[in-house]
Design an enzyme around this catalytic site. Structure first.
Site, mmCIF file in Angstrom:
data_model
loop_
_atom_site.group_PDB
_atom_site.id
_atom_site.type_symbol
_atom_site.label_atom_id
_atom_site.label_comp_id
_atom_site.label_asym_id
_atom_site.label_seq_id
_atom_site.Cartn_x
_atom_site.Cartn_y
_atom_site.Cartn_z
ATOM 1 N N ASP A 1 -11.339 2.819 3.725
ATOM 2 C CA ASP A 1 -11.632 1.380 3.668
ATOM 3 C C ASP A 1 -13.140 1.135 3.591
ATOM 4 O O ASP A 1 -13.573 0.039 3.243
ATOM 5 C CB ASP A 1 -11.089 0.696 4.935
ATOM 6 C CG ASP A 1 -9.906 -0.210 4.647
ATOM 7 O OD1 ASP A 1 -9.669 -0.518 3.463
ATOM 8 O OD2 ASP A 1 -9.225 -0.605 5.617
ATOM 9 N N LYS B 1 0.845 -1.200 0.000
ATOM 10 C CA LYS B 1 0.000 0.000 0.000
ATOM 11 C C LYS B 1 0.882 1.251 0.000
ATOM 12 O O LYS B 1 0.606 2.212 -0.717
ATOM 13 C CB LYS B 1 -0.940 -0.010 1.218
ATOM 14 C CG LYS B 1 -2.092 -0.986 1.046
ATOM 15 C CD LYS B 1 -2.841 -1.247 2.337
ATOM 16 C CE LYS B 1 -3.850 -2.388 2.116
ATOM 17 N NZ LYS B 1 -4.511 -2.825 3.341
ATOM 18 N N GLN C 1 -4.871 -1.413 9.574
ATOM 19 C CA GLN C 1 -4.736 -2.748 8.997
ATOM 20 C C GLN C 1 -5.304 -3.803 9.949
ATOM 21 O O GLN C 1 -4.929 -3.860 11.117
ATOM 22 C CB GLN C 1 -3.254 -3.029 8.702
ATOM 23 C CG GLN C 1 -3.002 -4.342 7.997
ATOM 24 C CD GLN C 1 -3.581 -4.392 6.585
ATOM 25 O OE1 GLN C 1 -3.448 -3.457 5.818
ATOM 26 N NE2 GLN C 1 -4.243 -5.489 6.257
#
Ligand code: NAD
Length: 290
Positions: free
Chosen positions: A121, A54, A98
């Site tokens: 997200d 990422k 995460q």
């Protein structure tokens, strides 16, 4: 084999190039680059790999990447304080924590703390609610990527029969909401579904997000269907999806491979969501963005 192989890797590369093209005009208008903050707690090897890719993709797109690596024994208060600081930081447009978090941490409380307008997200209940009610918000990256591949392959999805297998908050449920919004007729199947092969046999579109290697059999697939395989399963034979690829490819019209299908779309859509977040927060139009 008769199916067309849907090239998610190639599609994702093109999407990332279009996102990178949109960054300099944003920088000129805003006086800064779009910024994505990624928080990793602990040293889970798979999570470390995801966070590194990422970071690389963010920098390659010309965006600012803020990495926060915290030790595995970080307490809830420290993590919440970091999220609060990122919420307040004007240089940060997107925040990603995460998952999975170490067991002693309350992941739900952390996700709830993220400002929904920085929730790239798309996991915050406010964004799930926006998706469910047709409002503008952030859509989870993996199902968004699946939708892009489907529309690129099939065009207008309206009236099509779709079966989504798996009802997770990250993939299955938002996928079903996206397809519903595109006027497909959606069946959301899960571990308690009766006669799954019967449902799949009627579907023009099959999305598999189960987490069981080669779970969906080729003989279930309706001839001419389009199959999107979200599964990423590490086996002795290497990385395999949730669909029996060889069997399905012999009857489907189009199918995503694993790897090289849905996987690369997830990071591309994360960059896309960050670009949109940056524009919205700055009051710039998003209509022409990828
Ligand atoms: P999950 O474990 O949260 O959910 C799995 C779902 O499958 C559940 O809703 C469950 O009801 C359903 N299921 C389990 N057994 C079933 C059965 N026998 N019949 C029908 N349904 C059944 O998983 P997830 O997070 O949604 O991930 C699913 C898969 O997608 C995994 O392989 C994961 O690694 C992969 N994944 C890939 C990406 C990507 O970027 N490509 C992103 C997220 C997840």
């Amino acid at each position: 084999m008769s199916a067309r192989i849907i090239d998610g890797k190639g599609f994702a590369e093109q999407l990332r190039a279009r996102i990178a093209d949109a960054v300099p005009p944003f920088c000129a208008a805003a006086g800064r680059a779009p910024g994505l903050a990624v928080v990793l707690v602990g040293e889970d090897p798979a999570s470390s790999v995801y966070v590194r890719s990422k970071h690389r993709a963010t920098v390659a797109a010309g965006m600012e990447s803020f990495e926060h690596r915290l030790p595995a024994d970080t307490d809830q208060e420290t993590l919440i304080a970091l999220v609060d600081a990122l919420n307040a930081d004007p240089a940060v447009d997107g925040i990603l924590v995460q998952l999975p978090l170490p067991r002693h941490l309350d992941a739900q409380a952390v996700l709830l703390r993220i400002d929904p307008d920085k929730d790239v997200d798309g996991f915050h209940p406010v964004n799930a609610g926006r998706l469910a009610t047709g409002l503008d918000g952030f859509v989870p990256c993996t199902p968004l990527g699946c939708l892009m591949l489907l529309e690129d392959t099939l065009g207008d999805l309206s009236g099509m029969d779709a079966v989504v297998i798996g009802r997770s908050n990250i993939v299955g449920k938002p996928m079903a909401a996206l397809l519903t919004a595109r006027s497909a007729t959606v069946t959301l199947a899960h571990s308690r579904t009766r006669d799954l092969p019967g449902h799949v046999a009627r579907a023009d579109i099959v999305i598999a997000a189960v987490g069981i290697p080669n779970f969906v059999k080729g003989e279930w697939i309706r001839p001419g269907a389009t199959v999107i395989d979200v599964g990423i399963n590490r086996t002795d034979d290497g990385l395999v999806g949730d669909v029996d690829f060889a069997g399905a490819a012999s009857v489907a019209a189009a199918i995503t491979p694993v790897p090289g299908g849905v996987g690369p779309m997830t990071i591309a859509c994360l960059l896309r969501n960050t670009l949109h977040a940056a524009h919205r927060r700055t009051g710039l139009a998003t209509a022409d963005l990828p």
